[in-house]
Write a protein that holds these residues in place. Structure first.
Motif, PDB file in Angstrom:
ATOM      1  N   VAL A 179       0.755  -1.132  -0.109  1.00 25.85           N
ATOM      2  CA  VAL A 179       0.002   0.111  -0.029  1.00 25.85           C
ATOM      3  C   VAL A 179       0.954   1.119  -0.074  1.00 25.85           C
ATOM      4  CG1 VAL A 179      -1.787   1.159   1.273  1.00 25.85           C
ATOM      5  CG2 VAL A 179      -1.820  -1.302   1.253  1.00 25.85           C
ATOM      6  N   VAL A 180       0.715   2.084  -1.002  1.00 26.52           N
ATOM      7  CA  VAL A 180       1.752   3.368  -1.085  1.00 26.52           C
ATOM      8  C   VAL A 180       0.618   4.478  -1.628  1.00 26.52           C
ATOM      9  CG1 VAL A 180       3.396   1.907  -2.312  1.00 26.52           C
ATOM     10  CG2 VAL A 180       1.686   3.053  -3.643  1.00 26.52           C
ATOM     11  N   PRO A 201      10.391   3.401   4.048  1.00 28.59           N
ATOM     12  CA  PRO A 201      10.125   3.458   5.325  1.00 28.59           C
ATOM     13  C   PRO A 201       8.500   2.725   5.484  1.00 28.59           C
ATOM     14  CG  PRO A 201       9.634   5.335   4.152  1.00 28.59           C
ATOM     15  CD  PRO A 201      10.672   4.451   3.532  1.00 28.59           C
ATOM     16  N   PHE A 202       8.428   1.930   6.683  1.00 29.53           N
ATOM     17  CA  PHE A 202       7.107   1.314   6.740  1.00 29.53           C
ATOM     18  C   PHE A 202       6.412   1.919   7.839  1.00 29.53           C
ATOM     19  CE2 PHE A 202       9.527  -1.960   4.675  1.00 29.53           C
ATOM     20  CZ  PHE A 202       8.826  -2.454   3.646  1.00 29.53           C
ATOM     21  N   VAL A 203       4.996   1.944   7.720  1.00 30.11           N
ATOM     22  CA  VAL A 203       4.077   1.916   8.816  1.00 30.11           C
ATOM     23  C   VAL A 203       3.587   0.342   8.926  1.00 30.11           C
ATOM     24  CG1 VAL A 203       3.709   4.392   8.158  1.00 30.11           C
ATOM     25  CG2 VAL A 203       2.190   2.545   7.289  1.00 30.11           C
ATOM     26  N   ILE A 228      11.050   0.855  10.451  1.00 30.18           N
ATOM     27  CA  ILE A 228       9.426   1.215  10.903  1.00 30.18           C
ATOM     28  C   ILE A 228       9.448   2.572  11.098  1.00 30.18           C
ATOM     29  CG2 ILE A 228       7.694   0.674  12.479  1.00 30.18           C
ATOM     30  CD1 ILE A 228       8.662  -1.513  10.639  1.00 30.18           C
ATOM     31  N   ALA A 229       8.937   3.316  10.215  1.00 30.20           N
ATOM     32  CA  ALA A 229       8.633   4.805  10.566  1.00 30.20           C
ATOM     33  C   ALA A 229       7.417   4.984  11.738  1.00 30.20           C
ATOM     34  CB  ALA A 229       8.336   5.560   9.353  1.00 30.20           C
ATOM     35  N   GLY A 243      -1.279   7.401   3.100  1.00 32.16           N
ATOM     36  CA  GLY A 243      -1.843   8.536   2.306  1.00 32.16           C
ATOM     37  C   GLY A 243      -1.244   9.880   2.577  1.00 32.16           C
ATOM     38  N   ALA A 244      -0.827  10.043   3.636  1.00 33.52           N
ATOM     39  CA  ALA A 244       0.051  11.442   4.068  1.00 33.52           C
ATOM     40  C   ALA A 244       1.371  11.220   3.705  1.00 33.52           C
ATOM     41  CB  ALA A 244       0.010  11.742   5.290  1.00 33.52           C
ATOM     42  N   GLN A 245       1.965  10.203   2.890  1.00 35.66           N
ATOM     43  CA  GLN A 245       3.023  10.011   2.398  1.00 35.66           C
ATOM     44  C   GLN A 245       4.071   9.807   3.436  1.00 35.66           C
ATOM     45  OE1 GLN A 245       3.973  13.196  -0.276  1.00 35.66           O
ATOM     46  NE2 GLN A 245       2.438  12.608  -1.411  1.00 35.66           N
ATOM     47  N   LEU A 246       3.740   9.305   4.665  1.00 37.44           N
ATOM     48  CA  LEU A 246       4.719   8.983   5.808  1.00 37.44           C
ATOM     49  C   LEU A 246       5.274   7.744   5.744  1.00 37.44           C
ATOM     50  CD1 LEU A 246       2.691  10.774   8.418  1.00 37.44           C
ATOM     51  CD2 LEU A 246       4.630  11.609   7.227  1.00 37.44           C
ATOM     52  N   GLY A 247       4.910   6.837   4.700  1.00 36.23           N
ATOM     53  CA  GLY A 247       5.380   5.360   4.667  1.00 36.23           C
ATOM     54  C   GLY A 247       4.695   4.442   3.853  1.00 36.23           C
TER      55      GLY A 247
END
Length: 334
Positions: A179-180, A201-203, A228-229, A243-247
């Motif tokens: 999921v990106v 970086p993963f969530v 792991i972010a 969705g906020a491009q954090l991982g």
């Protein structure tokens, strides 16, 4: 003489024996009707009269005639019996196959498609069936099963349950996706190799969730330690972070499309989660719940999985074919 506030202890069998004697008139006839010994009936009446503190019958030879105390007590006993019969009927109706209530727990991610489809399928056979629904995490679902809060659950056959009292029956296997966000370099891909995610970086869910264990095991299988972010306890929150491009994430396919994220099949046939129906083996399972469990088992493989798997297999085939063509072109220096 007992005071008015004394607690009276009357057994149900004493009420039944008393009513039989009151209606049939003799101890012998009551004993034959109840299929017990005459002495058992006699003892029950004697204990009842001793507990209440007054005689309920006037003995005339072999006959036992109700006195005014007995007549009053008979009216109350019949009312008690009617109330008890009503209670028993209510419980049987609650647990009954056709109109009973099923206390069903399930993972939140199954609430949009899988659970409604199974309930619809079940009510096609049992239109009056009712449901009490409870959305929880896999750990909480197992705890609810153990505590009797729910009858059955739809979840992972969780590795957190070390006991043998929860029985699981596999329903279907669901592939996990990369999921990106829509601006991500991989967003336009039709299929991605898991190794291609290694530097991202993963969530991810925290370590209490089976999905996290599946993710960690897959990373180990591919020989890398993920960065792991962010960690969370809710898949919806993880999708928001992506969705906020954090991982990026590795998650089950969403039930509905999102405007800010993209789900991409992963070329790893072992990257799946198993969904199963679970119930306790050391506790009575009401007929209503057993019937729904059987509906779920009979529907195994049907709740949307087959189509997703077919699409994923086709995508893998086309991706590998394109890779072969690309390699041939490179070898030919074209």
């Amino acid at each position: 003489m007992q005071c008015e506030s004394a607690v009276i202890s009357v057994e149900l069998y004493q009420l039944r024996y008393f009513q039989a004697v009151a209606e049939l008139g003799t101890l012998r006839d009551a004993a034959e009707h109840l299929v017990v010994s005459q002495s058992a009936v006699s003892r029950a009446i004697a204990l009842l009269e001793s507990e209440i503190g007054v005689a309920l019958f006037t003995r005339r030879g072999r006959s036992n005639e109700l006195n005014r105390y007995g007549q009053t007590f008979l009216r109350a006993a019949r009312q008690t019996q009617r109330s008890l019969d009503t209670a028993v009927d209510s419980v049987r109706q609650l647990a009954g196959v056709d109109a009973g209530t099923v206390a069903l727990g399930f993972l939140s991610s199954l609430g949009v498609l899988t659970v409604p489809r199974l309930i619809r399928r079940h009510r096609d056979r049992h239109p009056a069936a009712r449901f009490e629904l409870r959305q929880r995490s896999e750990l909480e679902l197992v705890a609810d099963l153990a505590n009797g809060v729910i009858d059955v659950c739809l979840s992972y056959p969780t590795t957190f349950d070390d006991s043998s009292v929860v029985r699981w029956h596999k329903l279907f296997t669901e592939p996990l996706c990369a999921v990106v966000d829509r601006e991500h370099p991989l967003a336009n891909r039709k299929l991605v190799g898991f190794d291609e995610l290694a530097g991202q970086p993963f969530v991810a869910l925290n370590g209490d969730h089976t999905l996290r264990r599946i993710f960690d095991d897959t990373c180990a299988r591919h020989g890398f330690t993920p960065t792991i972010a962010f960690e969370g306890a809710d898949v919806t929150t993880l999708r928001g972070l992506i969705g906020a491009q954090l991982g990026v994430g590795v998650l089950p396919r969403a039930s509905a499309p999102s405007h800010d994220i993209v789900e991409i099949p992963v070329d790893d046939q072992e990257l799946v989660r198993v969904i199963a129906v679970g119930w306790m083996t050391n506790r009575y399972l009401p007929p209503s719940a057993a019937a729904f469990r059987d509906t779920a088992i009979a529907s195994a493989g049907l709740p949307g999985y087959g189509l997703d798997q077919a699409r994923l297999d086709l995508g893998r085939h086309l991706w590998r074919k394109q890779e072969c063509v690309h390699k041939l072109l490179q070898d030919a220096n074209l």
